[in-house]
Design an enzyme around this catalytic site. Structure first.
Site, short mmCIF file in Angstrom:
data_model
loop_
_atom_site.label_atom_id
_atom_site.label_comp_id
_atom_site.label_asym_id
_atom_site.label_seq_id
_atom_site.Cartn_x
_atom_site.Cartn_y
_atom_site.Cartn_z
N CYS A 342 0.83 -1.20 0.00
CA CYS A 342 0.00 0.00 0.00
C CYS A 342 0.87 1.26 0.00
CB CYS A 342 -0.99 -0.03 1.15
SG CYS A 342 -2.38 1.09 0.92
N HIS A 451 -3.62 -5.60 0.98
CA HIS A 451 -3.35 -5.89 2.39
C HIS A 451 -3.70 -7.35 2.67
CE1 HIS A 451 -2.58 -1.77 3.71
NE2 HIS A 451 -3.62 -1.38 3.00
#
Length: 513
Positions: A342, A451
């Site tokens: 991310c 994630h």
């Protein structure tokens, strides 16, 4: 229809163990046949969780819902504050970003609206479940915050919940913190506290007994249990305060470094988010995971992880100013393995563009230059669960299935030729496959918005086995599935807390005794 009974855990301070003890009670009540749900009205954390319907809540409440054996909803954490800079947080309401507010504006202008949101969410949970276990935040004795409190004693009154006061003996001063907290409460608030739990104890409890006897006489309230510290639990931490005890030494406190031949460094920047992405790596018996905040802690890692960030540009500047960027680039030049997740993935590109000031006041920030990409920060946040397969990367990983979730406000595009790491589908449109992430030409550096990537057992073990091959070690097979291990951790936690907490008395409190 009878509303759910409630019980609330409040603490003498942050990071005393409220989240884990809430999860323990959730699992205990579930084991005993009750429909149970967690609740935290307002959470401040950059460690978040995506619900099945694509909304964002605090990671701890997602973990607690797992302990209950139910799907998480935004009613379990209707307000999430995600710090973006000093004194400013993104306010997430029922899983969607509302706006960035400074502390004063949030307190003076938004809290009156938040009160109604909190009451409605709790009311819906109490209609659906038998028991709601409520977690407070920080300390109920913050005098300057009590007037507009929506997360501690006023919430306990709205829910008519008996309160257990949790104190952490490991940090010292446990008796003073308990007595001091209760002294600062109003008489009606003090009456609502039905007992005390001393948490994270290490040693011989008989040596503590004289202090417990004194405390019960002083307070006129029972100590419901002294819960020993439970090592290697394997459940998620709520926020980065819990990392302070981990520092640069990682797991060496519980296992000699020689017994964990794979050394993985996680760069810990000031606004680190979703650091639970590396928990599955830490659970592997051959991995020594450590957090690095200073170039002197760099060592000789076999891989480096750049985790998520709530302010990518500012955290990238932190790496630059501290000298960690120079260490990282030299490591990359030597062929080191780097995984960016991310915000960490965004840092690995060429540039960060923020024309609308979404994350910072810097319109352009030169990035690490490890991948030929640039990221533009958008006003709309993407939160979605995804599944797919590895498209490129280390030997043995290509084609492996993966699943996880996305939470980001950046759009990353290629400005050169690069292979995607994964091909993904979303729950909304399982037929629409799209590329995500990027892999360097040598396959040793990758980034992704997914994630939970390392929670996927086959991918995690294949990636670690590639490291083992480089070190002249044979492949290792996973001893257990990570998600199955979490279930065992919940049961282990529940059994541990049952042994040391007066659960029978807590049930009587739930019945109003």
């Amino acid at each position: 229809m009878r509303e759910a009974r409630t019980i609330m855990l409040q603490g003498t301070a942050s990071d005393v163990g409220k989240s884990v003890l809430t999860a323990a009670l959730c699992r205990i009540f579930k084991q005993d046949g009750y429909r149970v749900a967690p609740f935290k009205s307002q959470n401040m954390s950059n460690n978040s969780y995506v619900t099945p319907d694509g909304k964002e809540i605090g990671r701890a409440q997602g973990m607690q819902a797992d302990a209950c054996g139910i799907e998480a909803t935004t009613d379990m954490n209707p307000i999430l504050l995600k710090p973006t800079k000093d004194m400013v947080s993104q306010v997430v309401v029922h899983g969607k970003p509302y706006r960035d507010l400074d502390a004063r504006t949030y307190r003076e202008r938004y809290l009156p609206q938040a009160e109604a949101i909190v009451k409605e969410a709790l009311g819906r949970l109490r209609q659906r479940f038998d028991i709601v276990v409520i977690e407070g935040a920080g300390s109920p004795a913050e005098i300057n915050l009590k007037e507009r409190d929506i997360v501690n004693m006023r919430l306990a009154e709205w829910a008519d919940a008996p309160v257990l006061l949790v104190a952490d003996i490991d940090r010292g001063g446990v008796f003073a913190s308990i007595v001091g907290t209760l002294e600062l409460l109003e008489p009606h608030e003090r009456e609502r506290v039905r007992g005390v739990v001393i948490n994270k104890f290490r040693g011989d409890v008989s040596l503590l007994q004289p202090g417990i006897d004194w405390l019960e006489r002083r307070l006129g309230k029972p100590v419901l249990g002294v819960v020993p510290y439970l090592p290697q639990l394997g459940l998620e931490d709520e926020d980065s305060a819990s990392l302070d005890g981990k520092g640069g030494k990682g797991l060496t406190a519980v296992a000699p470094a020689g017994s964990r031949p794979i050394d993985i460094a996680v760069l810990r920047y000031p606004r680190i988010s979703n650091f639970t992405d590396v928990d599955a790596l830490a659970s592997e018996p051959d991995v020594r995971l450590r957090y690095v905040t200073d170039p002197r802690e760099w060592g000789e890692p076999d891989a480096v992880v750049l985790p998520g960030s709530k302010n990518t540009a500012e955290d990238l500047l932190f790496l630059r100013e501290t000298g960690l960027e120079a260490k990282l680039l030299a490591y990359a030049e030597r062929g080191g393995r780097i995984a960016g997740l991310c915000g960490g993935y965004q840092m690995m590109g060429l540039r960060l563009l923020d024309p609308d000031g979404v994350e910072s006041g810097r319109s352009v920030t030169e990035a690490l230059g490890l991948l030929p990409q640039e990221t533009t920060f958008a006003k709309e946040k993407r939160t979605v669960r995804v599944a797919g397969s590895i498209a490129a990367g280390e030997e043995g990983t290509v084609g492996l299935p993966v699943e996880g979730y996305e939470i980001h406000m950046g759009v990353t595009v290629n400005v050169g030729s690069v292979r995607p790491l994964v091909r993904l589908r979303t729950a909304d449109d399982p037929e629409d496959e799209r590329p995500d992430g990027a892999v360097s030409e040598d396959g040793r550096k990758f980034g992704t918005y997914v994630h939970g990537l390392f929670d996927n057992d086959a991918f995690r073990r294949s990636w670690l086995n590639a490291i083992r091959r480089d070190k002249g070690l044979g492949p290792a097979s996973p001893e257990t599935a990570y998600r199955d291990g979490r279930e065992r951790s919940f049961d282990r936690l529940a059994a541990h807390v049952r042994r040391h907490l007066d659960v029978a008395r807590i049930y009587r409190m739930l019945e109003g005794e």
